[in-house]
Design a protein around this motif. Structure first.
Motif, PDB file in Angstrom:
ATOM      1  N   ASN A 347       0.830  -1.210   0.000  1.00 42.93           N
ATOM      2  CA  ASN A 347       0.000   0.000   0.000  1.00 42.93           C
ATOM      3  C   ASN A 347       0.865   1.262   0.000  1.00 42.93           C
ATOM      4  OD1 ASN A 347       1.003   0.002   2.588  1.00 42.93           O
ATOM      5  ND2 ASN A 347      -0.962   0.298   3.615  1.00 42.93           N
ATOM      6  N   SER A 348       2.109   1.124  -0.459  1.00 39.58           N
ATOM      7  CA  SER A 348       3.046   2.244  -0.380  1.00 39.58           C
ATOM      8  C   SER A 348       2.621   3.412  -1.273  1.00 39.58           C
ATOM      9  CB  SER A 348       4.452   1.783  -0.745  1.00 39.58           C
ATOM     10  OG  SER A 348       4.485   1.283  -2.062  1.00 39.58           O
ATOM     11  N   ALA A 349       2.048   3.122  -2.449  1.00 41.71           N
ATOM     12  CA  ALA A 349       1.619   4.203  -3.338  1.00 41.71           C
ATOM     13  C   ALA A 349       0.471   4.985  -2.693  1.00 41.71           C
ATOM     14  CB  ALA A 349       1.198   3.636  -4.688  1.00 41.71           C
ATOM     15  N   TYR A 350      -0.457   4.249  -2.093  1.00 41.42           N
ATOM     16  CA  TYR A 350      -1.586   4.876  -1.401  1.00 41.42           C
ATOM     17  C   TYR A 350      -1.084   5.752  -0.245  1.00 41.42           C
ATOM     18  CZ  TYR A 350      -5.482   5.135   1.915  1.00 41.42           C
ATOM     19  OH  TYR A 350      -6.423   5.570   2.816  1.00 41.42           O
ATOM     20  N   LYS A 351      -0.196   5.188   0.575  1.00 42.33           N
ATOM     21  CA  LYS A 351       0.277   5.927   1.755  1.00 42.33           C
ATOM     22  C   LYS A 351       1.174   7.099   1.348  1.00 42.33           C
ATOM     23  CE  LYS A 351       1.049   3.642   5.578  1.00 42.33           C
ATOM     24  NZ  LYS A 351       1.586   2.704   6.589  1.00 42.33           N
ATOM     25  N   ALA A 356       1.789  13.012   1.122  1.00 45.03           N
ATOM     26  CA  ALA A 356       2.002  14.208   0.304  1.00 45.03           C
ATOM     27  C   ALA A 356       0.772  15.115   0.340  1.00 45.03           C
ATOM     28  CB  ALA A 356       2.318  13.809  -1.133  1.00 45.03           C
ATOM     29  N   LYS A 357      -0.393  14.515   0.339  1.00 51.22           N
ATOM     30  CA  LYS A 357      -1.646  15.275   0.388  1.00 51.22           C
ATOM     31  C   LYS A 357      -1.720  16.117   1.663  1.00 51.22           C
ATOM     32  CE  LYS A 357      -6.621  14.426   0.910  1.00 51.22           C
ATOM     33  NZ  LYS A 357      -7.642  13.357   1.019  1.00 51.22           N
ATOM     34  N   GLY A 411      13.994  17.032   2.127  1.00 49.21           N
ATOM     35  CA  GLY A 411      14.234  15.858   2.955  1.00 49.21           C
ATOM     36  C   GLY A 411      12.995  15.058   3.290  1.00 49.21           C
ATOM     37  N   ARG A 412      11.798  15.560   2.924  1.00 48.38           N
ATOM     38  CA  ARG A 412      10.576  14.810   3.205  1.00 48.38           C
ATOM     39  C   ARG A 412      10.593  13.481   2.451  1.00 48.38           C
ATOM     40  NH1 ARG A 412       8.691  18.267   6.525  1.00 48.38           N
ATOM     41  NH2 ARG A 412       6.471  18.818   6.641  1.00 48.38           N
ATOM     42  N   GLU A 413      10.088  12.430   3.092  1.00 44.51           N
ATOM     43  CA  GLU A 413       9.961  11.111   2.458  1.00 44.51           C
ATOM     44  C   GLU A 413       8.490  10.715   2.457  1.00 44.51           C
ATOM     45  OE1 GLU A 413      12.439   8.276   4.410  1.00 44.51           O
ATOM     46  OE2 GLU A 413      14.292   9.058   3.506  1.00 44.51           O
TER      47      GLU A 413
END
Length: 441
Positions: A347-351, A356-357, A411-413
């Motif tokens: 579910n990495s794409a969803y999270k 980012a949202k 630096g945000r991930e």
């Protein structure tokens, strides 16, 4: 000749199916489409003032496209001609157009209704174009297909497109109850049917008035007849629709329960449960395209980059459902449900998007870094747009040491890969990229 004036709307003494007998003749009787035909809405005003333009009615089956054309036919002072896109050729079109041109010179308008206009080929559609342009005819087309793809651009640009929506359960319930009392319907009979069963018919029809009326007619025909009344029981209705006790409940809660059960069974890698819930939905009359759309969403939300092929499989299933419909497409949905159940999960794409949202919603004005802006004018170049940009393809590593996030978000991930399936390799690659960038700094 394959066209006839008012052919769909004339009454005859011979038997007509219920859906034909109760076809509304006035706007006040029309079910649904309040967004177009409610008081003060633009299409209603155009019809009431007999000022209709050339237009296309686009919507699913049984929502009133032909019926609305019939209402216009009864109200307009123009000559009204019905064309069948299935049986009419260019020869017939040209004959009618010649008559319309003659009538125009005499001050008489001609309205041409083309049902299933998407079935006309390009040459047939082109035959209408000069007459629509000159105003010799007012064209009304009806289609279940997206007119952007099925109607010639030149013709479409000269028509207003009105999108008609599937009827709501409430719309269908009103229609069925009015039919039970109408003289043109079953008003001459004393029919005993509970509100729950009327609601069941409305839900089974899935937004299609014709389907709802056909089921009602079959139920009345097979009802239990006594001297006083005709009774429609649940058993009779279930036999008529062939769905036994699988229909969704009155409030639609079961609809959401079943799609939830399907989704969570696939997420838990349980193909047996997933196929069972799929069958429950399809055999209850659920729209296969609704299920297919949910599978497309699931393919990225729960499988994602662990198996990117899952999205292709789901989209192909949607297309297969669109091409074939039920019952043939049940195997495509079963294929896809099993594939998604057994695929590695991520579910990495969803999270990543949700993370980012959260930042995007609270930091909407963050400037794009100058280095990745496009200098499309001299002034932009003077303002250092694109200065220092490195074309990643020109580097040995195929990666440039540039900051692509705004300074406030450096630096945000957001994307944090999992370790299932193909995403293990993605995770390793991302680690190598990050390590290289840190080393360069």
């Amino acid at each position: 000749m394959s066209m006839e004036q008012l052919s769909l709307f004339d009454s005859q003494e011979t038997y007509h199916p219920l859906a034909s007998r109760v076809r509304p003749e006035e706007l006040e009787e029309f079910a649904g489409q309040e967004h177009l035909l409610g008081k003060g809405k633009v299409l209603r005003r155009l019809i009431e003032n007999d000022q209709i333009p050339s237009m296309i009615f686009w919507g699913p089956p049984g929502v009133g496209k032909t019926t609305l054309a019939g209402i216009i036919a009864h109200r307009t002072h123009a000559r009204f001609i019905n064309f069948s896109a299935v049986t009419s050729g260019i020869k017939e079109i040209k004959e009618v157009m010649a008559q319309a041109e003659s009538d125009r010179r005499m001050g008489v308008k001609t309205v041409v209704f083309v049902d299933e206009i998407h079935r006309f080929n390009k040459a047939q559609q082109d035959a209408f174009l000069p007459y629509v342009e000159r105003g010799s005819i007012i064209l009304i087309g009806a289609t279940t297909e997206n007119p952007s793809f099925e109607v010639n651009g030149a013709l479409l640009s000269r028509c207003r497109v009105f999108v008609m929506q599937a009827l709501s359960v409430e719309d269908l319930v009103k229609l069925l109850k009015r039919t039970l009392k109408s003289e043109r319907g079953f008003g001459y009979l004393n029919i005993d049917i509970s509100d729950d069963l009327v609601d069941m018919i409305a839900r089974f029809a899935n937004g299609d008035a014709r389907a709802a009326l056909n089921v009602l007619e079959m139920a009345v025909t097979n009802g239990e007849v006594s001297a006083e009344k005709t009774t429609i029981t649940r058993e009779v209705l279930q036999q008529c629709i062939g769905k036994k006790s699988l229909l969704y409940d009155k409030k639609g809660e079961e609809h959401y329960n079943l799609i939830s059960a399907l989704h969570k069974s696939m997420r838990n890698s349980d193909p047996d449960a997933a196929v069972y819930w799929l069958a429950r939905m399809l055999e209850a009359g659920e729209d296969p395209l609704y299920v297919a759309r949910r599978l497309v969403r699931y393919a990225s939300e729960d499988v994602g980059l662990a198996d990117s092929q899952a999205l292709s499989v789901a989209v192909a299933a949607y297309q297969a459902c669109h091409f074939l419909g039920m019952p043939e497409c049940n195997v495509h949905l079963s294929h896809t449900v099993i594939y998604l159940s057994m695929a590695p999960k991520s579910n990495s794409a969803y999270k990543a998007y949700e993370r980012a949202k959260a930042d995007a919603e609270t930091m909407l004005a963050e400037p794009v870094p100058l280095v990745i802006r496009n200098a499309v004018t001299d002034l932009m170049g003077q303002l250092h747009y694109g200065e220092g940009y490195v074309y990643a393809h020109d580097t040995q590593e195929k990666v440039a040491r540039m900051q692509c996030l705004p300074d406030s978000l450096a630096g945000r991930e957001y994307y944090r890969p999992g370790d299932e399936g193909a995403e293990r390799e993605i995770a390793q690659k991302l680690e190598r990229i990050k390590a290289w960038k840190e080393k360069q700094q």
